[in-house]
Design a protein around this motif. Structure first.
Motif, PDB file in Angstrom:
ATOM      1  N   PRO A  88       0.817  -1.219   0.000  1.00 26.70           N
ATOM      2  CA  PRO A  88       0.000   0.000   0.000  1.00 26.70           C
ATOM      3  C   PRO A  88       0.853   1.273   0.000  1.00 26.70           C
ATOM      4  CG  PRO A  88      -0.956  -1.607   1.475  1.00 26.70           C
ATOM      5  CD  PRO A  88       0.356  -2.176   1.024  1.00 26.70           C
ATOM      6  N   GLU A  89       2.019   1.230   0.619  1.00 27.85           N
ATOM      7  CA  GLU A  89       2.879   2.409   0.663  1.00 27.85           C
ATOM      8  C   GLU A  89       3.536   2.719  -0.681  1.00 27.85           C
ATOM      9  OE1 GLU A  89       2.929  -0.217   2.758  1.00 27.85           O
ATOM     10  OE2 GLU A  89       4.995  -0.688   3.376  1.00 27.85           O
ATOM     11  N   ASP A  90       3.359   1.863  -1.658  1.00 24.88           N
ATOM     12  CA  ASP A  90       3.835   2.149  -3.016  1.00 24.88           C
ATOM     13  C   ASP A  90       2.830   3.006  -3.791  1.00 24.88           C
ATOM     14  OD1 ASP A  90       5.076  -1.200  -3.146  1.00 24.88           O
ATOM     15  OD2 ASP A  90       6.259   0.622  -2.857  1.00 24.88           O
ATOM     16  N   THR A  91       1.678   3.240  -3.202  1.00 26.24           N
ATOM     17  CA  THR A  91       0.660   4.072  -3.848  1.00 26.24           C
ATOM     18  C   THR A  91       1.193   5.474  -4.094  1.00 26.24           C
ATOM     19  OG1 THR A  91      -1.197   2.840  -2.916  1.00 26.24           O
ATOM     20  CG2 THR A  91      -1.619   5.126  -3.564  1.00 26.24           C
ATOM     21  N   ALA A  92       1.160   5.903  -5.355  1.00 24.46           N
ATOM     22  CA  ALA A  92       1.712   7.210  -5.724  1.00 24.46           C
ATOM     23  C   ALA A  92       1.484   7.455  -7.205  1.00 24.46           C
ATOM     24  CB  ALA A  92       3.215   7.255  -5.432  1.00 24.46           C
ATOM     25  N   ASP A  93       1.753   8.679  -7.616  1.00 26.76           N
ATOM     26  CA  ASP A  93       1.895   8.978  -9.037  1.00 26.76           C
ATOM     27  C   ASP A  93       3.345   8.706  -9.408  1.00 26.76           C
ATOM     28  OD1 ASP A  93      -0.279  11.829  -8.698  1.00 26.76           O
ATOM     29  OD2 ASP A  93      -0.761   9.825  -9.440  1.00 26.76           O
ATOM     30  N   TYR A  94       3.537   7.947 -10.464  1.00 32.15           N
ATOM     31  CA  TYR A  94       4.878   7.578 -10.893  1.00 32.15           C
ATOM     32  C   TYR A  94       5.261   8.377 -12.137  1.00 32.15           C
ATOM     33  CZ  TYR A  94       5.201   3.806  -7.544  1.00 32.15           C
ATOM     34  OH  TYR A  94       5.276   3.085  -6.367  1.00 32.15           O
ATOM     35  N   TYR A  95       6.450   8.973 -12.079  1.00 34.87           N
ATOM     36  CA  TYR A  95       6.940   9.843 -13.148  1.00 34.87           C
ATOM     37  C   TYR A  95       8.208   9.280 -13.761  1.00 34.87           C
ATOM     38  CZ  TYR A  95       3.806  13.293 -11.088  1.00 34.87           C
ATOM     39  OH  TYR A  95       2.705  13.950 -10.601  1.00 34.87           O
ATOM     40  N   CYS A  96       8.260   9.342 -15.067  1.00 34.07           N
ATOM     41  CA  CYS A  96       9.455   8.988 -15.822  1.00 34.07           C
ATOM     42  C   CYS A  96      10.263  10.264 -16.035  1.00 34.07           C
ATOM     43  CB  CYS A  96       9.015   8.403 -17.158  1.00 34.07           C
ATOM     44  SG  CYS A  96      10.331   7.988 -18.281  1.00 34.07           S
ATOM     45  N   ALA A  97      11.583  10.143 -16.000  1.00 36.26           N
ATOM     46  CA  ALA A  97      12.455  11.294 -16.194  1.00 36.26           C
ATOM     47  C   ALA A  97      13.640  10.904 -17.050  1.00 36.26           C
ATOM     48  CB  ALA A  97      12.924  11.832 -14.850  1.00 36.26           C
ATOM     49  N   ALA A  98      14.223  11.894 -17.717  1.00 36.44           N
ATOM     50  CA  ALA A  98      15.356  11.635 -18.595  1.00 36.44           C
ATOM     51  C   ALA A  98      16.350  12.784 -18.527  1.00 36.44           C
ATOM     52  CB  ALA A  98      14.887  11.444 -20.038  1.00 36.44           C
ATOM     53  N   THR A  99      17.606  12.466 -18.833  1.00 34.64           N
ATOM     54  CA  THR A  99      18.647  13.491 -18.847  1.00 34.64           C
ATOM     55  C   THR A  99      19.782  13.035 -19.749  1.00 34.64           C
ATOM     56  OG1 THR A  99      20.226  14.728 -17.503  1.00 34.64           O
ATOM     57  CG2 THR A  99      19.727  12.498 -16.787  1.00 34.64           C
ATOM     58  N   GLU A 100      20.538  14.010 -20.246  1.00 34.51           N
ATOM     59  CA  GLU A 100      21.753  13.703 -21.010  1.00 34.51           C
ATOM     60  C   GLU A 100      22.908  13.372 -20.079  1.00 34.51           C
ATOM     61  OE1 GLU A 100      22.773  15.792 -24.824  1.00 34.51           O
ATOM     62  OE2 GLU A 100      21.580  17.350 -23.853  1.00 34.51           O
ATOM     63  N   ARG A 101      22.782  13.724 -18.806  1.00 32.78           N
ATOM     64  CA  ARG A 101      23.843  13.469 -17.850  1.00 32.78           C
ATOM     65  C   ARG A 101      24.043  11.971 -17.678  1.00 32.78           C
ATOM     66  NH1 ARG A 101      20.964  17.890 -15.899  1.00 32.78           N
ATOM     67  NH2 ARG A 101      22.247  19.733 -15.429  1.00 32.78           N
ATOM     68  N   LEU A 102      25.276  11.590 -17.469  1.00 34.19           N
ATOM     69  CA  LEU A 102      25.592  10.168 -17.354  1.00 34.19           C
ATOM     70  C   LEU A 102      25.356   9.631 -15.944  1.00 34.19           C
ATOM     71  CD1 LEU A 102      28.823   9.940 -19.520  1.00 34.19           C
ATOM     72  CD2 LEU A 102      26.469   9.443 -20.177  1.00 34.19           C
ATOM     73  N   TYR A 103      25.539  10.476 -14.938  1.00 36.07           N
ATOM     74  CA  TYR A 103      25.439   9.980 -13.564  1.00 36.07           C
ATOM     75  C   TYR A 103      24.588  10.910 -12.693  1.00 36.07           C
ATOM     76  CZ  TYR A 103      29.480   7.441 -15.359  1.00 36.07           C
ATOM     77  OH  TYR A 103      30.311   6.683 -16.130  1.00 36.07           O
ATOM     78  N   PRO A 104      23.319  11.071 -13.003  1.00 36.28           N
ATOM     79  CA  PRO A 104      22.482  11.949 -12.179  1.00 36.28           C
ATOM     80  C   PRO A 104      22.064  11.325 -10.862  1.00 36.28           C
ATOM     81  CG  PRO A 104      21.170  10.911 -13.851  1.00 36.28           C
ATOM     82  CD  PRO A 104      22.582  10.470 -14.109  1.00 36.28           C
ATOM     83  N   GLY A 105      22.152  10.021 -10.785  1.00 37.29           N
ATOM     84  CA  GLY A 105      21.791   9.334  -9.565  1.00 37.29           C
ATOM     85  C   GLY A 105      20.350   9.578  -9.176  1.00 37.29           C
ATOM     86  N   SER A 106      20.129   9.836  -7.903  1.00 46.39           N
ATOM     87  CA  SER A 106      18.791  10.024  -7.370  1.00 46.39           C
ATOM     88  C   SER A 106      18.386  11.495  -7.289  1.00 46.39           C
ATOM     89  CB  SER A 106      18.696   9.402  -5.988  1.00 46.39           C
ATOM     90  OG  SER A 106      19.627  10.030  -5.111  1.00 46.39           O
TER      91      SER A 106
END
Length: 124
Positions: A88-106
């Motif tokens: 139940p704690e996984d309930t959320a809006d999930y967003y995809c993201a992208a970047t040209e950076r190689l190591y953006p991490g979290s």
């Protein structure tokens, strides 16, 4: 510019599974690193997982490690998030993201392009 469109969200019972997809279009060469984030009601958006261009390197939030798997198919310009053993704690809006950076991490601020989100609801 990169356009990202998520799909695959929905309602699932605790313990169930869902697979989210994120299709990229436009200047897809700018989506070297892809990530998934989520935002629960009343909460800040948080990091879930990220994957590098070749798919050989992944990184997960502790809260989803061992249950979620991120993958990508560059021939389809699509990244996936397989979610198993949902809680139940996984309930959320999930967003995809992208970047040209190689190591953006979290780091949310290092991602340049965002989708509109897909809703995931896990019932107990």
């Amino acid at each position: 510019q990169v356009q990202l469109v998520e799909s695959g969200g929905g309602l699932v019972q605790a313990g169930g599974s869902l697979r989210l997809s994120c299709a990229a279009s436009g200047r897809t060469s700018s989506s070297k690193t892809m990530g998934w984030f989520r935002q629960a009601p009343g909460m800040e958006r948080e990091f879930v997982a990220t994957i590098n261009w070749s798919g050989t390197s992944t990184y997960y939030a502790d809260s989803v490690k061992g249950r979620f798997t991120i993958s990508r198919d560059n021939s389809k310009n699509t990244v996936y998030l397989q979610m198993n053993s949902l809680k139940p704690e996984d309930t959320a809006d999930y967003y995809c993201a992208a970047t040209e950076r190689l190591y953006p991490g979290s780091f949310e601020r290092l991602y340049d392009y965002w989708g509109q989100g897909t809703q995931v609801t896990v019932s107990s």
